[in-house]
Design a protein around this motif. Structure first.
Motif, PDB file in Angstrom:
ATOM      1  N   ASN A 211      78.096  92.725   5.944  1.00 59.37           N
ATOM      2  CA  ASN A 211      77.036  93.155   5.031  1.00 59.37           C
ATOM      3  C   ASN A 211      76.607  92.075   4.033  1.00 59.37           C
ATOM      4  OD1 ASN A 211      77.083  95.782   6.182  1.00 59.37           O
ATOM      5  ND2 ASN A 211      78.762  96.370   4.827  1.00 59.37           N
ATOM      6  N   ALA A 212      76.910  90.808   4.330  1.00 60.43           N
ATOM      7  CA  ALA A 212      76.556  89.746   3.382  1.00 60.43           C
ATOM      8  C   ALA A 212      76.015  88.501   4.073  1.00 60.43           C
ATOM      9  CB  ALA A 212      77.772  89.380   2.527  1.00 60.43           C
ATOM     10  N   GLY A 213      75.626  88.604   5.342  1.00 60.79           N
ATOM     11  CA  GLY A 213      75.054  87.471   6.042  1.00 60.79           C
ATOM     12  C   GLY A 213      76.091  86.461   6.495  1.00 60.79           C
ATOM     13  N   GLU A 214      75.613  85.257   6.822  1.00 61.55           N
ATOM     14  CA  GLU A 214      76.494  84.190   7.288  1.00 61.55           C
ATOM     15  C   GLU A 214      76.765  83.200   6.167  1.00 61.55           C
ATOM     16  OE1 GLU A 214      74.940  82.263  10.769  1.00 61.55           O
ATOM     17  OE2 GLU A 214      75.955  83.686  12.081  1.00 61.55           O
ATOM     18  N   VAL A 215      77.931  82.565   6.255  1.00 60.34           N
ATOM     19  CA  VAL A 215      78.295  81.521   5.293  1.00 60.34           C
ATOM     20  C   VAL A 215      78.765  80.291   6.058  1.00 60.34           C
ATOM     21  CG1 VAL A 215      78.888  83.151   3.465  1.00 60.34           C
ATOM     22  CG2 VAL A 215      80.663  82.369   5.055  1.00 60.34           C
ATOM     23  N   SER A 216      78.781  79.163   5.360  1.00 59.23           N
ATOM     24  CA  SER A 216      79.183  77.887   5.951  1.00 59.23           C
ATOM     25  C   SER A 216      80.670  77.635   5.747  1.00 59.23           C
ATOM     26  CB  SER A 216      78.402  76.737   5.310  1.00 59.23           C
ATOM     27  OG  SER A 216      77.017  76.924   5.452  1.00 59.23           O
ATOM     28  N   ALA A 217      81.240  76.847   6.624  1.00 63.48           N
ATOM     29  CA  ALA A 217      82.628  76.416   6.502  1.00 63.48           C
ATOM     30  C   ALA A 217      82.737  74.986   6.999  1.00 63.48           C
ATOM     31  CB  ALA A 217      83.551  77.323   7.311  1.00 63.48           C
ATOM     32  N   VAL A 218      83.742  74.277   6.507  1.00 58.28           N
ATOM     33  CA  VAL A 218      84.028  72.931   6.982  1.00 58.28           C
ATOM     34  C   VAL A 218      85.523  72.822   7.244  1.00 58.28           C
ATOM     35  CG1 VAL A 218      84.226  72.001   4.621  1.00 58.28           C
ATOM     36  CG2 VAL A 218      83.754  70.460   6.538  1.00 58.28           C
ATOM     37  N   CYS A 219      85.864  72.249   8.378  1.00 59.63           N
ATOM     38  CA  CYS A 219      87.253  72.181   8.815  1.00 59.63           C
ATOM     39  C   CYS A 219      87.688  70.727   8.893  1.00 59.63           C
ATOM     40  CB  CYS A 219      87.407  72.824  10.185  1.00 59.63           C
ATOM     41  SG  CYS A 219      86.578  74.413  10.303  1.00 59.63           S
ATOM     42  N   LEU A 220      88.896  70.475   8.450  1.00 58.37           N
ATOM     43  CA  LEU A 220      89.472  69.140   8.538  1.00 58.37           C
ATOM     44  C   LEU A 220      90.866  69.293   9.129  1.00 58.37           C
ATOM     45  CD1 LEU A 220      89.146  66.112   7.831  1.00 58.37           C
ATOM     46  CD2 LEU A 220      90.149  66.630   5.605  1.00 58.37           C
ATOM     47  N   GLN A 221      91.023  68.839  10.372  1.00 58.96           N
ATOM     48  CA  GLN A 221      92.300  69.030  11.078  1.00 58.96           C
ATOM     49  C   GLN A 221      92.842  67.698  11.584  1.00 58.96           C
ATOM     50  OE1 GLN A 221      92.338  72.021  14.108  1.00 58.96           O
ATOM     51  NE2 GLN A 221      94.286  71.331  14.961  1.00 58.96           N
ATOM     52  N   PRO A 222      93.935  67.215  10.986  1.00 61.87           N
ATOM     53  CA  PRO A 222      94.552  65.992  11.516  1.00 61.87           C
ATOM     54  C   PRO A 222      95.197  66.261  12.866  1.00 61.87           C
ATOM     55  CG  PRO A 222      95.929  66.947   9.810  1.00 61.87           C
ATOM     56  CD  PRO A 222      94.669  67.769   9.841  1.00 61.87           C
ATOM     57  N   ALA A 223      95.318  65.220  13.666  1.00 65.49           N
ATOM     58  CA  ALA A 223      95.880  65.380  15.011  1.00 65.49           C
ATOM     59  C   ALA A 223      97.289  65.946  14.976  1.00 65.49           C
ATOM     60  CB  ALA A 223      95.862  64.029  15.731  1.00 65.49           C
ATOM     61  N   SER A 224      98.005  65.662  13.899  1.00 62.41           N
ATOM     62  CA  SER A 224      99.405  66.088  13.795  1.00 62.41           C
ATOM     63  C   SER A 224      99.586  67.349  12.945  1.00 62.41           C
ATOM     64  CB  SER A 224     100.233  64.948  13.194  1.00 62.41           C
ATOM     65  OG  SER A 224      99.642  64.509  11.964  1.00 62.41           O
ATOM     66  N   ALA A 225      98.518  68.129  12.777  1.00 67.65           N
ATOM     67  CA  ALA A 225      98.556  69.294  11.890  1.00 67.65           C
ATOM     68  C   ALA A 225      99.680  70.256  12.259  1.00 67.65           C
ATOM     69  CB  ALA A 225      97.222  70.018  11.921  1.00 67.65           C
ATOM     70  N   ARG A 226     100.376  70.743  11.237  1.00 66.74           N
ATOM     71  CA  ARG A 226     101.443  71.723  11.427  1.00 66.74           C
ATOM     72  C   ARG A 226     101.100  73.075  10.818  1.00 66.74           C
ATOM     73  NH1 ARG A 226     106.536  69.152   8.852  1.00 66.74           N
ATOM     74  NH2 ARG A 226     105.001  68.118   7.530  1.00 66.74           N
ATOM     75  N   TRP A 227     100.096  73.105   9.947  1.00 67.27           N
ATOM     76  CA  TRP A 227      99.655  74.324   9.283  1.00 67.27           C
ATOM     77  C   TRP A 227      98.142  74.281   9.145  1.00 67.27           C
ATOM     78  CZ3 TRP A 227     103.379  77.856   7.772  1.00 67.27           C
ATOM     79  CH2 TRP A 227     104.699  77.399   7.720  1.00 67.27           C
ATOM     80  N   LEU A 228      97.541  75.447   8.935  1.00 68.43           N
ATOM     81  CA  LEU A 228      96.126  75.523   8.580  1.00 68.43           C
ATOM     82  C   LEU A 228      96.001  76.361   7.318  1.00 68.43           C
ATOM     83  CD1 LEU A 228      93.097  75.080   9.119  1.00 68.43           C
ATOM     84  CD2 LEU A 228      93.126  77.152  10.520  1.00 68.43           C
ATOM     85  N   LEU A 229      95.431  75.767   6.263  1.00 65.10           N
ATOM     86  CA  LEU A 229      95.228  76.453   4.997  1.00 65.10           C
ATOM     87  C   LEU A 229      93.775  76.877   4.873  1.00 65.10           C
ATOM     88  CD1 LEU A 229      96.022  77.355   2.124  1.00 65.10           C
ATOM     89  CD2 LEU A 229      95.668  74.975   1.375  1.00 65.10           C
ATOM     90  N   VAL A 230      93.543  78.180   4.773  1.00 64.27           N
ATOM     91  CA  VAL A 230      92.207  78.734   4.548  1.00 64.27           C
ATOM     92  C   VAL A 230      91.963  78.668   3.038  1.00 64.27           C
ATOM     93  CG1 VAL A 230      90.699  80.718   4.904  1.00 64.27           C
ATOM     94  CG2 VAL A 230      92.552  80.247   6.529  1.00 64.27           C
TER      95      VAL A 230
END
Length: 229
Positions: free
Chosen positions: A16-35
């Motif tokens: 109910n609020a449309g679309e929003v933008s996001a940008v992702c930065l993932q190193p090749a050795s990533a062990r976690w993803l923080l939102v």
């Protein structure tokens, strides 16, 4: 920092609020993803969040930064809490789709962190996959108006929480925040950053500088994440 294997810009829908933008930065050795949610007055591209994302990537934590609907639409006043928490849940869902193999953490700067904990307290299905919450300056109260009402929902959060808090933060009197964290027991970890304000700027007398503080924040996230994994 190693080569970036999965970076980019994307969009996702908020109910109910449309679309929003996001940008992702993932190193090749990533062990976690923080939102990672932004604060009330600045969006996902604020220099603080850009620097933080780079420091987190350097210690193998990928980030998924996103806009709240009001910021996406160029409005100054934040959305109602129900819209903000709906955006958090949608961001978590989009982040899981973006990097399905990584353990998920969620949190944010100031208001973004508080709205993330509010969403977690409501326990939407998306949060079944969230391992822990990270607050970069939890806004316990407005400056000059100490109180604890904004923390009442934390009792309903079931996952571990990391509070990264400056000792000069006018949005959180540590005399109030320390007992709140103590009452949360083993779920809460409070790390105090000496002389840092709400923006994590430190005094010259501290013997450190803002860049070193950014590294300290990132390293604190990793050290804590390893204890909850």
């Amino acid at each position: 920092m190693g080569a970036l294997s999965n970076t980019g810009h994307l969009r996702f829908a908020v109910q109910n609020a449309g679309e929003v933008s996001a940008v992702c930065l993932q190193p090749a050795s990533a062990r976690w993803l923080l939102v990672l949610a932004h604060g009330a007055g600045a969006g996902m591209n604020h220099p603080f969040l850009e620097k933080l994302a780079a420091e987190l990537a350097a210690v193998d934590v990928a980030t998924f930064r996103y806009q709240f609907p009001y910021m996406e639409q160029g409005r100054r006043v934040p959305d109602p809490p129900a819209v903000l928490t709906s955006a958090v849940a949608a961001a978590v869902r989009a982040a899981i789709e973006f990097a399905p193999d990584l353990p998920i953490l969620a949190g944010g700067k100031s208001m973004g962190g508080r709205m993330t904990s509010s969403a977690a307290a409501d326990r939407p299905p998306e949060f079944e996959n969230v391992r822990g919450l990270v607050f970069f300056g939890f806004p316990l109260h407005p400056p000059g108006r100490p109180g604890t009402k904004r923390a009442e929902h934390l009792a309903q959060v079931t996952v571990p929480m990391l509070f990264l808090q400056g000792t000069r933060d006018q949005f959180a009197d540590l005399k109030l925040l320390r007992p709140i964290c103590a009452n949360l027991g083993t779920r809460a970890t409070l790390r105090e950053i000496g002389t840092a304000d709400h923006s994590f700027h430190v005094l010259k007398s501290s013997g450190t500088n803002d860049a070193e503080v950014m590294r300290e924040l990132a390293q604190s996230v990793v050290a804590w994440a390893q204890t909850i994994s």
